[in-house]
Design a protein around this motif. Structure first.
Motif, PDB file in Angstrom:
ATOM      1  N   LEU A  42      -9.486   7.670   2.198  1.00  0.00           N
ATOM      2  CA  LEU A  42      -9.038   6.497   1.454  1.00  0.00           C
ATOM      3  C   LEU A  42      -9.768   6.351   0.125  1.00  0.00           C
ATOM      4  O   LEU A  42      -9.210   5.910  -0.871  1.00  0.00           O
ATOM      5  CB  LEU A  42      -9.243   5.236   2.297  1.00  0.00           C
TER       6      LEU A  42
ATOM      7  N   GLN B 175       0.093   8.927   2.095  1.00  0.00           N
ATOM      8  CA  GLN B 175      -0.354   8.220   0.896  1.00  0.00           C
ATOM      9  C   GLN B 175       0.138   8.913  -0.367  1.00  0.00           C
ATOM     10  O   GLN B 175       0.608   8.275  -1.307  1.00  0.00           O
ATOM     11  CB  GLN B 175      -1.880   8.149   0.878  1.00  0.00           C
TER      12      GLN B 175
ATOM     13  N   ALA C 215     -11.278   9.180   7.835  1.00  0.00           N
ATOM     14  CA  ALA C 215     -10.182   8.416   7.233  1.00  0.00           C
ATOM     15  C   ALA C 215     -10.682   7.575   6.075  1.00  0.00           C
ATOM     16  O   ALA C 215     -10.040   7.467   5.032  1.00  0.00           O
ATOM     17  CB  ALA C 215      -9.536   7.518   8.287  1.00  0.00           C
ATOM     18  N   GLU C 216     -11.843   6.973   6.277  1.00  0.00           N
ATOM     19  CA  GLU C 216     -12.421   6.178   5.189  1.00  0.00           C
ATOM     20  C   GLU C 216     -12.722   7.070   3.990  1.00  0.00           C
ATOM     21  O   GLU C 216     -12.549   6.685   2.832  1.00  0.00           O
ATOM     22  CB  GLU C 216     -13.675   5.477   5.692  1.00  0.00           C
TER      23      GLU C 216
ATOM     24  N   SER D 125       0.835  -1.201   0.000  1.00  0.00           N
ATOM     25  CA  SER D 125       0.000   0.000   0.000  1.00  0.00           C
ATOM     26  C   SER D 125       0.869   1.250   0.000  1.00  0.00           C
ATOM     27  O   SER D 125       2.067   1.211   0.309  1.00  0.00           O
ATOM     28  CB  SER D 125      -0.914   0.010   1.227  1.00  0.00           C
TER      29      SER D 125
ATOM     30  N   PHE E 130      -2.069  11.465   7.465  1.00  0.00           N
ATOM     31  CA  PHE E 130      -2.294  10.125   6.917  1.00  0.00           C
ATOM     32  C   PHE E 130      -2.430  10.205   5.400  1.00  0.00           C
ATOM     33  O   PHE E 130      -1.818   9.430   4.655  1.00  0.00           O
ATOM     34  CB  PHE E 130      -3.553   9.518   7.543  1.00  0.00           C
TER      35      PHE E 130
ATOM     36  N   ASN F  20      -0.448   0.065   7.985  1.00  0.00           N
ATOM     37  CA  ASN F  20      -0.360   1.310   8.750  1.00  0.00           C
ATOM     38  C   ASN F  20      -1.631   2.125   8.549  1.00  0.00           C
ATOM     39  O   ASN F  20      -1.921   2.572   7.442  1.00  0.00           O
ATOM     40  CB  ASN F  20       0.868   2.105   8.293  1.00  0.00           C
ATOM     41  N   LYS F  21      -2.365   2.295   9.616  1.00  0.00           N
ATOM     42  CA  LYS F  21      -3.629   3.044   9.583  1.00  0.00           C
ATOM     43  C   LYS F  21      -3.600   4.068  10.722  1.00  0.00           C
ATOM     44  O   LYS F  21      -4.385   3.994  11.659  1.00  0.00           O
ATOM     45  CB  LYS F  21      -4.807   2.081   9.748  1.00  0.00           C
TER      46      LYS F  21
ATOM     47  N   ARG G  32      -7.663   3.131  12.966  1.00  0.00           N
ATOM     48  CA  ARG G  32      -8.212   1.814  12.640  1.00  0.00           C
ATOM     49  C   ARG G  32      -9.472   1.551  13.460  1.00  0.00           C
ATOM     50  O   ARG G  32      -9.440   1.630  14.689  1.00  0.00           O
ATOM     51  CB  ARG G  32      -7.156   0.738  12.922  1.00  0.00           C
TER      52      ARG G  32
END
Length: 536
Positions: free
Chosen positions: A199, A370, A195-196, A9, A366, A326-327, A316
């Protein structure tokens, strides 16, 4: 036939590429036991429980495409137990000093990148028992994930065949999420749904663009999201660098590990309840005071000084507690080093932590990790360098099981760990609670802080200074021992050090606990008697 590969990831790739000889991206942990461990039992346990997670069978393989790209995970065809589980015998006298030397040695030594990125050492001749040293690379998972995976190796009773344990792990995680005790994990709730969103934001951009034509209100929502993110990025990038202190400088390869004596978790909670703070506020206050002491003792002026700590925030959801990777995000917490009064320092940290809980900073970083993973290495190095200048230490807090657990049927006395310091950060502080006690781990660069034990001792002095402000009848003072379960005693018995006479509860100007006996009917000696207008 080529081995099946699984792409890494973006966030895991970012941590993989932060690896540097002067700052290895390893999470290092130590578990203490009152009895010797059996090698074959430990090996069988790892085979049955650890290797059920594919990541511990896989090695990292770099992409060989013309445009580079993320590396891959593939099963190691030459998996070798002789590498992954080893044994060491401590030289005499087999004490904590010798154990610290071994831990520091392996904390400074990289893992073999051609193998799965983990290794355990069973350490013999440690006092009357043994220790287990574990090293795991950050790209496998963050501290929260790895700690919970490692707990899946343990049992709630000496019976290794207790199959209900895995259900207990999941239930415990769900209960922990509901408790909200004030640890760093309580920052997670405001960010999980966001966070979702982060993503899936890029994956659904095209669909969102089309839908916006049919529903213009979605444009406003997206615009607000982008504006808030842009403001947060600007705030982070434009914030000044941390001031120069003895904790910052050019890093070397050698690191040094130290850990505290356990302190009673109940005492930490009592201080927090009395002073209006959380468990985490209390521990951060004592740690900040310790850093202040260290700088003063080394001759550095601390007036008005603040340094930032990067604090990991778990993103998480509880139902994914055993999911690797890693979250987590990061928040930058300013530590008021210049504040001499521990109560005022606690109030400042409490307010700042509350502000951070409402901030999008963790989610932002976060997402930034990415994005950074998809850029050339030179850009990644630049971003890491920018943020490293704004941070002096990494501080994390993980809550472990509240009761004694067992590994291969042997009870675990204590657990502590150290997180890696990304970029050019030279100090890491890790706080771990287990079985009613809290242990602090400090890892430093030898060239900057050659003796982290001095910081550990300062932590104990600062904690005692906070505890001394709590009436003795409200304390549950623990015997501070390096190994073994925490034996709790009545506070009256621990205060009798001069043939039944109590010790003065005051703190001297140097910040140390007064050694004089208290006057009869008072908590203080003749020198430190409080004024009539003050509450002793």
């Amino acid at each position: 036939m080529a081995a099946k590969r699984e792409p890494m990831s973006n966030v895991d790739t970012a941590w993989w590429r932060m690896e540097d000889p002067t700052n290895l991206m390893m999470i290092t942990g130590v578990i203490l036991f009152p009895e010797p461990l059996d090698y074959q039992k430990v090996k069988r346990l790892l085979e049955e429980r650890l290797l059920r997670f594919n990541r511990f069978r896989q090695r990292v393989v770099e992409s060989r495409g013309p445009l580079g790209g993320n590396p891959y995970w593939e099963v190691d065809p030459h998996f070798d137990w002789n590498y992954h589980l080893r044994q060491i015998r401590l030289p005499e006298p087999g004490d904590e000093h010798e154990l610290k030397k071994v831990v520091s040695k392996y904390m400074s030594k990289p893992l073999d990148y051609n193998r799965p990125l983990w290794q355990f050492h069973i350490i013999r001749n440690f006092k009357n028992g043994s220790a287990l040293l574990g090293r795991l690379h950050h790209c496998i998972g963050d501290g929260t994930a790895l700690v919970r995976v490692l707990f899946s190796l343990t049992d709630p009773t000496p019976d290794m065949n207790d199959q209900a344990h895995f259900q207990e792990i999941k239930q415990a995680e769900l209960e922990k999420a509901e408790e909200k005790k004030g640890l760093l994990s309580t920052l997670v709730d405001p960010f999980i749904s966001a966070a979702e969103k982060m993503l899936h934001f890029g994956e659904t951009a095209l669909h969102e663009g089309m839908e916006a034509l049919l529903n213009p209100s979605r444009v406003l929502d997206a615009a607000r999201y982008v504006v808030n993110t842009a403001e947060s990025i600007s705030k982070l990038l434009l914030s000044p660098a941390d001031p120069p202190t003895l904790f910052k400088g050019r890093l070397g390869i050698k690191k040094r590990a130290a850990w505290s004596r356990p302190v009673a978790l109940q005492d930490v909670k009592t201080i927090g309840k009395t002073m209006g703070g959380t468990v985490n506020d209390v521990l951060l206050t004592a740690m900040t005071g310790s850093l202040r002491r260290y700088l003063i003792e080394k001759g550095q002026n601390v007036e008005g000084i603040e340094i930032r700590a990067a604090v990991p925030v778990n993103l998480r959801p509880p139902e994914k507690a055993l999911e690797l990777g890693n979250k987590f995000g990061l928040v930058f917490l300013p530590l008021p080093i210049g504040e001499a009064d521990p109560v005022q320092r606690l109030n400042i940290l409490h307010e700042r932590m509350n502000q951070l809980k409402k901030s999008p900073e963790a989610l932002l970083l976060f997402g930034l990790l990415q994005a950074v993973a998809m850029t050339p290495q030179e850009i990644q190095d630049l971003v890491v360098s920018i943020f490293a200048k704004k941070v002096t230490a990494v501080m994390t807090n993980v809550a472990g099981p509240p009761k004694t657990i067992y590994l291969t049927g042997v009870p675990i006395d204590n657990i502590f760990f150290w997180v890696p310091q990304s970029g050019r950060v030279g100090m890491g502080v890790s706080i771990f609670s287990y079985a009613g006690k809290v242990t602090l781990g400090v890892a430093t660069d030898v060239g900057l802080v050659p003796h982290p034990e001095e910081i550990i001792e300062g932590f104990h002095q600062e904690f005692e200074a906070l505890l001394s402000r709590i009436p003795r009848g409200e304390r549950l003072t623990g015997q501070l021992t390096s190994t073994g379960p925490l034996h709790l005693q009545d506070s009256e018995s621990t205060a009798t050090e001069w043939g039944g006479q109590q010790r003065c509860q005051a703190t001297t100007r140097k910040g140390t606990r007064c050694k004089n006996p208290a006057r009869e009917g008072s908590q203080y000696c003749a020198v430190h008697q409080p004024r009539s207008t003050e509450d002793g």
